[in-house]
Design an enzyme around this catalytic site. Structure first.
Site, PDB file in Angstrom:
ATOM      1  N   GLU A 231       0.975  15.794   2.476  1.00 24.24           N
ATOM      2  CA  GLU A 231      -0.313  16.205   3.043  1.00 24.24           C
ATOM      3  C   GLU A 231      -1.170  16.948   2.019  1.00 24.24           C
ATOM      4  OE1 GLU A 231      -3.371  16.399   5.103  1.00 24.24           O
ATOM      5  OE2 GLU A 231      -1.721  15.810   6.424  1.00 24.24           O
TER       6      GLU A 231
ATOM      7  N   ASP B 214      -3.942  18.215  -8.177  1.00 32.16           N
ATOM      8  CA  ASP B 214      -3.070  17.331  -7.403  1.00 32.16           C
ATOM      9  C   ASP B 214      -1.625  17.709  -7.684  1.00 32.16           C
ATOM     10  OD1 ASP B 214      -1.679  15.090  -6.335  1.00 32.16           O
ATOM     11  OD2 ASP B 214      -3.389  13.787  -6.729  1.00 32.16           O
TER      12      ASP B 214
ATOM     13  N   ARG C 159       0.971  15.998  -6.056  1.00 34.04           N
ATOM     14  CA  ARG C 159       1.835  14.922  -5.598  1.00 34.04           C
ATOM     15  C   ARG C 159       2.721  14.411  -6.729  1.00 34.04           C
ATOM     16  NH1 ARG C 159      -2.676  11.034  -3.196  1.00 34.04           N
ATOM     17  NH2 ARG C 159      -3.730  11.914  -5.011  1.00 34.04           N
TER      18      ARG C 159
ATOM     19  N   ARG D 191       0.863  -1.181   0.000  1.00 32.13           N
ATOM     20  CA  ARG D 191       0.000   0.000   0.000  1.00 32.13           C
ATOM     21  C   ARG D 191       0.896   1.226   0.000  1.00 32.13           C
ATOM     22  NH1 ARG D 191      -4.344   3.177  -1.074  1.00 32.13           N
ATOM     23  NH2 ARG D 191      -4.601   4.822   0.461  1.00 32.13           N
ATOM     24  N   VAL D 192       0.833   2.047  -1.044  1.00 31.33           N
ATOM     25  CA  VAL D 192       1.534   3.328  -1.083  1.00 31.33           C
ATOM     26  C   VAL D 192       0.538   4.386  -0.646  1.00 31.33           C
ATOM     27  CG1 VAL D 192       2.725   5.014  -2.509  1.00 31.33           C
ATOM     28  CG2 VAL D 192       3.085   2.565  -2.917  1.00 31.33           C
TER      29      VAL D 192
ATOM     30  N   SER E 271      -4.586  -0.162  -3.857  1.00 28.31           N
ATOM     31  CA  SER E 271      -4.758   1.229  -4.299  1.00 28.31           C
ATOM     32  C   SER E 271      -5.695   1.269  -5.494  1.00 28.31           C
ATOM     33  CB  SER E 271      -3.403   1.830  -4.691  1.00 28.31           C
ATOM     34  OG  SER E 271      -3.559   3.117  -5.249  1.00 28.31           O
TER      35      SER E 271
END
Length: 430
Positions: free
Chosen positions: A301, A341, A343, A254-255, A365
């Site tokens: 975050e 996003d 990220r 799980r990332v 995911s």
């Protein structure tokens, strides 16, 4: 970056300022001849050379920035307050890794790992000679062992989905893990290549949009490694972390990207903690069958937008005309942040390569961005596991509908336009 030529000893509690010495900029000629060059992607640690980011090492420094990322600011504050000796060197006695990770062949490929130092946990071993000579080399990775305990794991035990085995999982719900804390170490040419931009443009953009914090990005093209002032990541391994070398070992992963509100405090506006807990359960299952489970916890975050921006988006979603609904889920984020996003996921697979992972049998995911980034780096993925419907909080149904409609992986059909217009999220004051 500046340093005091003659740093003073701290005056803890005295209220006195440390004596100021002559300020040396890292662009001064005396600072430009780094004692230890870095040959990123070399076949061994000694050929590659150590990462020296300690500000009190003067010309021996061979990177831009400072160790500990954002925490370097707290270090500076402690020095200014006189509570920390500015020339303190860490005593690394008995700090060596509690489990063996690597080296792996892919560590020697300069394009496979560009955002962390694969030898960052092996400093006291591979650079013992340099340490003995007085070079201040700080580990950027630490590996230890621990036990974790989550109420969701106890729930899974009560429901019969998990059973204590006395080794990995105790009767009280304690889970034995190996965990690694990793600070970012960016190889700028590799970062630029990964994002398909020029190194010059990358350096300029990093310089300008950090408020000119690191002039060496522009003035020191000889320095190719950057210690960015951002959070790192933590890996939790359930099972034998070195068993990735063994053919046939099933691997679950799980990332997970940080969500303080849900992960720590249980906020129900998103599925972050339920998905994290489900990922841990899958990892335990896999390890109990003789495999290995990995949780990779990234400090990103609010989709790397930050918690302030995230909370602003929450307000916008809850106050908009028509209520909180999936139809405008991504739009409200883009209105506030300018992007849905931040990220990206191009750098995320580096930690998997560092761990020696070449395939993931059970990937917990629904994110295609994560899936594409991992497979794009040559790591195979077998089964994709979504979060069970029963674990989705009511207020998080807006998020799930929006993600399914946007094409995220799911075993459920995409919601239609009519369903997306239905306000499913609570009112802001409800």
């Amino acid at each position: 970056m500046i340093e005091n030529k003659q740093p003073s000893s701290p005056n803890s509690g005295s209220g006195k300022e440390p004596t100021k010495g002559h300020i040396k900029l890292t662009t001064h000629p005396s600072q430009r001849d780094a004692a230890s060059r870095i040959s990123w992607g070399a076949a061994s640690a000694n050929e590659r050379g150590p990462i020296v980011g300690s500000v009190n090492d003067g010309a021996a420094r061979n990177v831009i920035g400072a160790h500990s990322g954002a925490y370097s600011v707290y270090r500076a504050l402690a020095v200014a307050a006189g509570t920390l000796d500015p020339v303190h060197i860490a005593d690394l006695t008995d700090t060596s890794p509690a489990a063996c990770i690597g080296p792996y062949p892919r560590w020697g490929d300069p394009g496979k790992i560009v955002s962390l130092d694969p030898y960052g946990h092996m400093v006291s071993e591979v650079f013992a000679e340099q340490l003995a000579a007085g070079l201040n080399i700080t580990p950027t990775i630490a590996v230890t062992k621990a036990r974790i305990n989550l109420p969701e794991i106890k729930d899974a035990m009560r429901a019969g989905r998990l059973k204590a085995d006395g080794e990995l999982l105790s009767e009280t719900g304690d889970v034995r893990v190996t965990k690694a804390a990793i600070e970012p170490v960016w190889y700028l040419p590799g970062i630029a290549e990964r994002f398909a931009v020029s190194e010059t443009d990358l350096r300029r953009t990093l310089f300008e949009h950090s408020g000119g914090m690191y002039t060496e990005l522009i003035t020191r093209n000889d320095l190719k490694v950057f210690l960015p002032p951002i959070g790192g990541l933590t890996v939790y391994c359930i099972g034998d972390v070195s068993a990735v070398r063994e053919p046939g070992k099933e691997i679950a992963c799980r990332v997970h990207d940080e969500c303080n509100g849900s992960d720590v405090f249980g906020s129900d506006i998103c599925t972050c903690r339920p998905y994290l807990a489900h990922g841990i359960e899958v990892c335990i299952e896999t390890a109990q069958r003789g495999g290995i489970g990995f949780i990779v916890y990234n400090r990103k975050e609010g989709r790397a937008l930050g918690e302030v921006t995230k909370f602003l988006v929450y307000n916008a979603r809850k106050r908009q005309q028509g209520g909180d609904r999936a139809e405008t889920y991504f739009e409200r984020t883009e209105c506030v942040a300018g992007v849905q996003d931040m990220r990206f996921q191009e750098l995320m697979p580096d930690v998997l390569t560092w761990l020696g992972i070449e395939r993931i049998d059970r990937f917990v995911s629904m994110s295609d961005m994560k899936y594409d980034a991992i497979t794009g780096q040559g790591i195979e993925i077998g089964e994709r596991i979504t979060i069970p419907d029963g674990l989705i909080p009511d207020d998080a149904s807006v998020e799930m509908d929006a993600k399914k409609a946007a094409g995220y992986f799911s075993n459920e059909p995409q919601p239609d336009a009519t369903q997306l217009k239905i306000a499913k999220g609570r009112d802001l004051h409800d």
